[in-house]
Write a protein that holds these residues in place. Structure first.
Motif, PDB file in Angstrom:
ATOM      1  N   ARG A  57       0.839  -1.207   0.000  1.00 48.29           N
ATOM      2  CA  ARG A  57       0.000   0.000   0.000  1.00 48.29           C
ATOM      3  C   ARG A  57       0.871   1.252   0.000  1.00 48.29           C
ATOM      4  N   ILE A  58       1.980   1.200   0.733  1.00 43.70           N
ATOM      5  CA  ILE A  58       2.906   2.338   0.750  1.00 43.70           C
ATOM      6  C   ILE A  58       3.495   2.538  -0.638  1.00 43.70           C
ATOM      7  N   VAL A  59       3.989   1.462  -1.237  1.00 44.58           N
ATOM      8  CA  VAL A  59       4.625   1.555  -2.553  1.00 44.58           C
ATOM      9  C   VAL A  59       3.626   2.052  -3.600  1.00 44.58           C
ATOM     10  N   ALA A  60       2.417   1.549  -3.581  1.00 41.66           N
ATOM     11  CA  ALA A  60       1.414   1.971  -4.564  1.00 41.66           C
ATOM     12  C   ALA A  60       1.132   3.465  -4.471  1.00 41.66           C
ATOM     13  N   LEU A  61       1.002   3.987  -3.246  1.00 45.72           N
ATOM     14  CA  LEU A  61       0.754   5.421  -3.080  1.00 45.72           C
ATOM     15  C   LEU A  61       1.979   6.229  -3.494  1.00 45.72           C
ATOM     16  N   GLN A  62       3.171   5.775  -3.125  1.00 45.76           N
ATOM     17  CA  GLN A  62       4.405   6.467  -3.523  1.00 45.76           C
ATOM     18  C   GLN A  62       4.488   6.556  -5.054  1.00 45.76           C
ATOM     19  N   LEU A  63       4.185   5.474  -5.742  1.00 42.97           N
ATOM     20  CA  LEU A  63       4.252   5.474  -7.209  1.00 42.97           C
ATOM     21  C   LEU A  63       3.242   6.431  -7.822  1.00 42.97           C
ATOM     22  N   ARG A  64       2.038   6.466  -7.281  1.00 47.66           N
ATOM     23  CA  ARG A  64       1.039   7.422  -7.785  1.00 47.66           C
ATOM     24  C   ARG A  64       1.547   8.852  -7.631  1.00 47.66           C
ATOM     25  N   ARG A  65       2.130   9.135  -6.496  1.00 46.48           N
ATOM     26  CA  ARG A  65       2.646  10.492  -6.253  1.00 46.48           C
ATOM     27  C   ARG A  65       3.825  10.811  -7.161  1.00 46.48           C
ATOM     28  N   GLU A  66       4.686   9.844  -7.403  1.00 45.06           N
ATOM     29  CA  GLU A  66       5.812  10.077  -8.317  1.00 45.06           C
ATOM     30  C   GLU A  66       5.319  10.339  -9.730  1.00 45.06           C
ATOM     31  N   ARG A  67       4.342   9.569 -10.181  1.00 39.65           N
ATOM     32  CA  ARG A  67       3.805   9.761 -11.544  1.00 39.65           C
ATOM     33  C   ARG A  67       3.180  11.144 -11.688  1.00 39.65           C
ATOM     34  N   LEU A  68       2.458  11.589 -10.677  1.00 38.53           N
ATOM     35  CA  LEU A  68       1.881  12.936 -10.723  1.00 38.53           C
ATOM     36  C   LEU A  68       2.965  14.003 -10.787  1.00 38.53           C
ATOM     37  N   ALA A  69       4.009  13.829 -10.013  1.00 36.16           N
ATOM     38  CA  ALA A  69       5.109  14.799 -10.028  1.00 36.16           C
ATOM     39  C   ALA A  69       5.772  14.833 -11.398  1.00 36.16           C
ATOM     40  N   ALA A  70       6.013  13.663 -11.965  1.00 39.25           N
ATOM     41  CA  ALA A  70       6.674  13.586 -13.267  1.00 39.25           C
ATOM     42  C   ALA A  70       5.808  14.188 -14.370  1.00 39.25           C
ATOM     43  N   ALA A  71       4.510  13.981 -14.285  1.00 41.07           N
ATOM     44  CA  ALA A  71       3.605  14.440 -15.341  1.00 41.07           C
ATOM     45  C   ALA A  71       3.347  15.937 -15.303  1.00 41.07           C
ATOM     46  N   SER A  72       3.476  16.545 -14.140  1.00 46.70           N
ATOM     47  CA  SER A  72       3.013  17.922 -14.035  1.00 46.70           C
ATOM     48  C   SER A  72       4.054  18.950 -13.627  1.00 46.70           C
ATOM     49  N   HIS A  73       5.302  18.539 -13.478  1.00 53.30           N
ATOM     50  CA  HIS A  73       6.237  19.530 -12.941  1.00 53.30           C
ATOM     51  C   HIS A  73       7.521  19.705 -13.739  1.00 53.30           C
ATOM     52  N   GLY A  74       7.517  19.285 -14.976  1.00 55.31           N
ATOM     53  CA  GLY A  74       8.591  19.601 -15.902  1.00 55.31           C
ATOM     54  C   GLY A  74       9.987  19.510 -15.339  1.00 55.31           C
ATOM     55  N   ARG A  75      10.715  20.617 -15.408  1.00 56.87           N
ATOM     56  CA  ARG A  75      12.129  20.621 -15.039  1.00 56.87           C
ATOM     57  C   ARG A  75      12.390  21.159 -13.635  1.00 56.87           C
ATOM     58  N   GLU A  76      11.360  21.292 -12.854  1.00 53.59           N
ATOM     59  CA  GLU A  76      11.544  21.788 -11.495  1.00 53.59           C
ATOM     60  C   GLU A  76      12.241  20.751 -10.623  1.00 53.59           C
ATOM     61  N   THR A  77      12.926  21.228  -9.628  1.00 51.11           N
ATOM     62  CA  THR A  77      13.520  20.348  -8.631  1.00 51.11           C
ATOM     63  C   THR A  77      12.414  19.795  -7.756  1.00 51.11           C
TER      64      THR A  77
END
Length: 188
Positions: A57-77
């Motif tokens: 459950r932890i890994v699944a939520l972490q992956l969802r959050r990573e995908r959202l970050a990758a999809a919506s935040h371009g070249r930001e740190t």
């Protein structure tokens, strides 16, 4: 986008460091374990860490959050509050079996080096403030810190020490390390 993991055992001051980065305009992706525990508590589960599938459950939520970050935040740190490697360390610390899902995600994270070669490792401050999700003694936190450190090292990550100290010094240390190794971090 440059991704950085900030990790450490309970009581390391990791959350305060990340809150400061957030206040400074950086994207922070929250730790998944605390939210998995909070949701389970809200559903009446007293000790979710003792139930089968907790790590997944932890890994699944972490992956969802990573995908959202990758999809919506371009070249930001982006600063990540923990990674799947932390979940592996947690399983080892608790003596739980490591699921195929967690194994696959850790292997993928290592192979892709999606967090780079180094991880910021906040050292314990010498105390732990208990919460509903954090029920560990300072001695337990120190033991978990050791397992955490060993797990990252075993997987080939270089740990950048963030020693105990005033918040501003710890934040400046992380910013300095990023600036000297990969250029100036870019806030939103």
């Amino acid at each position: 986008m440059p991704w950085y993991v900030l990790t450490g055992a309970p009581g390391s001051g990791k959350t305060a460091i990340l809150r400061q980065f957030e206040q400074d305009g950086y994207l922070v992706v929250e730790e998944a374990a605390t939210d998995v525990i909070a949701l389970a508590h809200a559903g009446g589960e007293a000790e979710p860490w003792a139930s089968p599938g907790f790590a997944d459950r932890i890994v699944a939520l972490q992956l969802r959050r990573e995908r959202l970050a990758a999809a919506s935040h371009g070249r930001e740190t982006v600063f990540f509050d923990r990674s799947p490697v932390c979940t592996l360390a947690l399983c080892r610390f608790l003596g739980y079996p490591v699921s195929p899902m967690l194994t696959a995600e850790v292997d993928r994270a290592v192979a892709e080096r999606r967090y780079g070669e180094a991880v910021f490792f906040a050292r314990g401050q010498g105390f732990v403030t208990p919460t509903a999700a954090r029920r560990i003694s300072p001695e337990g936190a120190a033991a978990f810190e050791k397992v955490h450190e060993e797990t990252y090292g075993e997987l080939g990550f270089r740990l950048i020490e963030v020693p105990p100290g005033p918040l501003a010094e710890r934040v400046d240390l992380v910013k300095h390390e990023i600036a000297t190794s990969a250029g100036t971090p870019r806030p939103r």
